[in-house]
Enzyme design. Structure first.
Site, PDB file in Angstrom:
ATOM      1  N   LYS A  42      -2.991 -15.798  -5.032  1.00  0.00           N
ATOM      2  CA  LYS A  42      -3.744 -15.580  -6.268  1.00  0.00           C
ATOM      3  C   LYS A  42      -2.746 -15.249  -7.372  1.00  0.00           C
ATOM      4  O   LYS A  42      -1.580 -14.963  -7.086  1.00  0.00           O
ATOM      5  CB  LYS A  42      -4.790 -14.488  -6.094  1.00  0.00           C
ATOM      6  CG  LYS A  42      -4.238 -13.102  -5.874  1.00  0.00           C
ATOM      7  CD  LYS A  42      -5.381 -12.111  -5.856  1.00  0.00           C
ATOM      8  CE  LYS A  42      -4.880 -10.699  -5.806  1.00  0.00           C
ATOM      9  NZ  LYS A  42      -5.922  -9.714  -5.874  1.00  0.00           N
TER      10      LYS A  42
ATOM     11  N   GLY B  83     -13.462 -22.539  -5.111  1.00  0.00           N
ATOM     12  CA  GLY B  83     -12.070 -22.976  -5.062  1.00  0.00           C
ATOM     13  C   GLY B  83     -11.690 -23.447  -3.672  1.00  0.00           C
ATOM     14  O   GLY B  83     -12.560 -23.709  -2.826  1.00  0.00           O
TER      15      GLY B  83
ATOM     16  N   VAL C 115       0.831  -1.209   0.000  1.00  0.00           N
ATOM     17  CA  VAL C 115       0.000   0.000   0.000  1.00  0.00           C
ATOM     18  C   VAL C 115       0.863   1.256   0.000  1.00  0.00           C
ATOM     19  O   VAL C 115       0.675   2.156  -0.830  1.00  0.00           O
ATOM     20  CB  VAL C 115      -0.957  -0.018   1.220  1.00  0.00           C
ATOM     21  CG1 VAL C 115      -1.625   1.324   1.416  1.00  0.00           C
ATOM     22  CG2 VAL C 115      -2.007  -1.108   1.028  1.00  0.00           C
TER      23      VAL C 115
ATOM     24  N   CYS D 270      -5.108  -9.887   3.405  1.00  0.00           N
ATOM     25  CA  CYS D 270      -6.228  -9.003   3.771  1.00  0.00           C
ATOM     26  C   CYS D 270      -7.502  -9.746   4.181  1.00  0.00           C
ATOM     27  O   CYS D 270      -7.939  -9.621   5.324  1.00  0.00           O
ATOM     28  CB  CYS D 270      -6.527  -8.041   2.623  1.00  0.00           C
ATOM     29  SG  CYS D 270      -5.205  -6.837   2.403  1.00  0.00           S
TER      30      CYS D 270
ATOM     31  N   GLU E  75      -4.078  -6.709  -4.627  1.00  0.00           N
ATOM     32  CA  GLU E  75      -2.701  -7.114  -4.938  1.00  0.00           C
ATOM     33  C   GLU E  75      -2.680  -7.727  -6.333  1.00  0.00           C
ATOM     34  O   GLU E  75      -3.604  -8.426  -6.727  1.00  0.00           O
ATOM     35  CB  GLU E  75      -2.189  -8.116  -3.904  1.00  0.00           C
ATOM     36  CG  GLU E  75      -1.474  -7.402  -2.791  1.00  0.00           C
ATOM     37  CD  GLU E  75      -0.943  -8.328  -1.720  1.00  0.00           C
ATOM     38  OE1 GLU E  75      -0.434  -9.409  -2.061  1.00  0.00           O
ATOM     39  OE2 GLU E  75      -1.052  -7.970  -0.543  1.00  0.00           O
TER      40      GLU E  75
END
Ligand code: NAD
Length: 432
Positions: free
Chosen positions: A322, A255, A11, A262, A157
């Site tokens: 991810k 999934g 961030v 987060c 992200e």
């Protein structure tokens, strides 16, 4: 404007680089002196598309300057706006650890008192923090000439630079008109919708938004379990649901569960916040429980299959929580690989971006630079991140390389009919 940003993580660094790119002078500070040393040379210790170029360009132009924590006071003195963008990781009980936010606030407060500055300054709480934290920051800073604003960050992200430059909304929590004007002016180049509200509402907006996204994921995962028992297909169900504009397709992909730095921590922090508010939240607790269950359930199926085949070697494709990021924090891979290693299985892994970071976390794992070498001689292939390069693999080649053609697809990246026709025993999520 002259800006100080405390915290050079996902961030803070993105905010610093983008604000410098708008022409502001930005001091970016971190307590990690090694990180600052590397940043001064243009090296970033995580990957974000477009960030490296932006950091280099603005450092070279003299608009972006990296400083260690010892220079905090000097940077505060020279800035109109100070962003607090430090981490708020989970405590062992799931509540948010606010020690870094309060440390920074105390130092700013101490300095402002000592310097007796008369200049108007705005301190922006950018970190994700429970309701009331910015009020506490205001008490710690305790300077009538300084306004404290809650301005939570909503970036994803893997897309942080894009998201900073194209926000769907900017939330500004403050009842100080002058401070709101300063921040609106800072964000003017974005031409974005700004929503003004109270500080406490702004803090809660962030947690509520993340909990809602996590809710969608846990909800679709629960429907996936029903699909498995009822011979329905979750991809078809989610598609049918998502075209309803009241629902939408985003976060409706079944999934192995959500991860990252987060969603998991923000859901548990909100559970604590609800308790403090005197409310025992049934929905929030379920979101978290379903997510943990989803990981356990998938792991249980993998181990059962390995025992049945007397298999010993597991190949894992995808480690990051991810795609498009090398972040492993609270990734499903961490839970699943640690459990497999503990059970005595040999784990081989491939991730297009994360191998380097993963080495620091899993010492018992063998890493490969390409997906075919990783799968060679494996009893089972487990997919944990939906990287695009996994979608179009040569299934015939994979089959010939594996000891047993068994695939556990935790992200439903394969077409279940096609992969079974290619001779694999396939288990996805919510597909029969
Ligand atoms: P991060 O861990 O990547 O970065 C935090 C940085 O703060 C680290 O570099 C750390 O060294 C530094 N730091 C900690 N204490 C400090 C101190 N006292 N002085 C100076 N520096 C200090 O964290 P992040 O992902 O950038 O998240 C920061 C905050 O923003 C968190 O509250 C997080 O929940 C929130 N947030 C994160 C994301 C995301 O996608 N990562 C998105 C929205 C909001």
């Amino acid at each position: 404007m002259r800006i100080c940003i405390v915290g050079a993580g996902y961030v803070g660094l993105v905010t610093a680089a983008c604000l410098a790119d708008f022409g502001n002078k930005v001091f970016c500070i971190d307590k990690d002196s090694e990180k600052i040393r590397k940043l001064k040379k243009g090296n970033i210790d995580f990957f974000e598309l477009g960030l490296s170029e932006m950091v280099l360009k603005n450092t070279k132009a003299g608009r972006l300057e990296f400083l260690s924590s010892t220079s905090l006071e000097k940077a505060v003195r020279d800035s109109n706006v100070i962003f607090i963008a430090v981490g708020t990781p989970p405590l062992p009980n799931g509540d948010a650890d606010l020690s870094a936010v309060y440390d920074v606030a105390k130092r700013i407060g101490k300095f402002l008192k000592k310097s007796k500055t008369r200049k108007f300054k705005v301190v922006v709480v950018r970190s994700t923090v429970p309701v009331g934290t910015s009020d506490q920051v205001a008490k710690l800073i305790g300077n009538g000439k300084t306004a404290i604003i809650s301005n939570p960050e909503f970036l994803r992200e893997g897309h942080t630079v894009y998201d900073f430059l194209h926000p769907e909304r900017i939330v500004i929590g403050s009842n100080n008109k002058s401070a709101c004007n300063v921040l609106s002016e800072l964000y003017r180049p974005l031409n974005a919708r700004i929503i003004f509200m109270g500080r406490r509402s702004a803090e809660l907006t962030k947690y509520a938004s993340n909990a809602f996204l996590a809710n969608k994921i846990s909800f679709i995962n629960e429907i996936a379990c029903i699909c498995e028992g009822m011979n329905a297909n979750i991809k078809e169900v989610a598609d049918g649901m998502g075209y309803d504009s009241r629902i939408g397709h985003a976060h409706l992909r079944a999934g192995v569960g959500y991860g990252g730095s987060c969603l998991p921590k923000d859901v548990t922090a909100l559970i604590h916040l609800a308790n403090k508010a005197g409310h025992d939240s049934l929905i929030l607790k379920s979101i978290d429980q379903v997510n943990n269950f989803q990981r356990r359930r998938f792991l249980g199926k993998i181990i059962k299959s390995l025992k049945k085949n007397k298999g010993k070697t597991v190949c894992v494709w995808g480690l990051s929580f991810k795609p498009q990021t090398d972040d492993l924090r609270d990734a499903p891979s961490v839970y699943i690989i640690n459990a497999l290693v503990k059970e005595g299985y040999k784990v081989k892994a491939y991730d297009p971006m994360t191998n380097g970071r993963a080495r620091q976390i899993f010492s018992d794992v063998e890493y490969f630079d390409d997906l075919y070498s990783a799968v060679k001689g494996s009893d089972i292939l487990v997919v944990l991140t939906e990287w695009n390069e996994f979608r179009e693999v040569d299934l015939g080649k994979i089959r010939s390389l594996m000891k047993h053609p068994v695939v556990f697809d935790g992200r439903n990246i394969f077409n279940h009919k096609k992969i079974r026709e290619s001779g694999f025993k396939y288990t996805g999520i919510g597909v029969q």
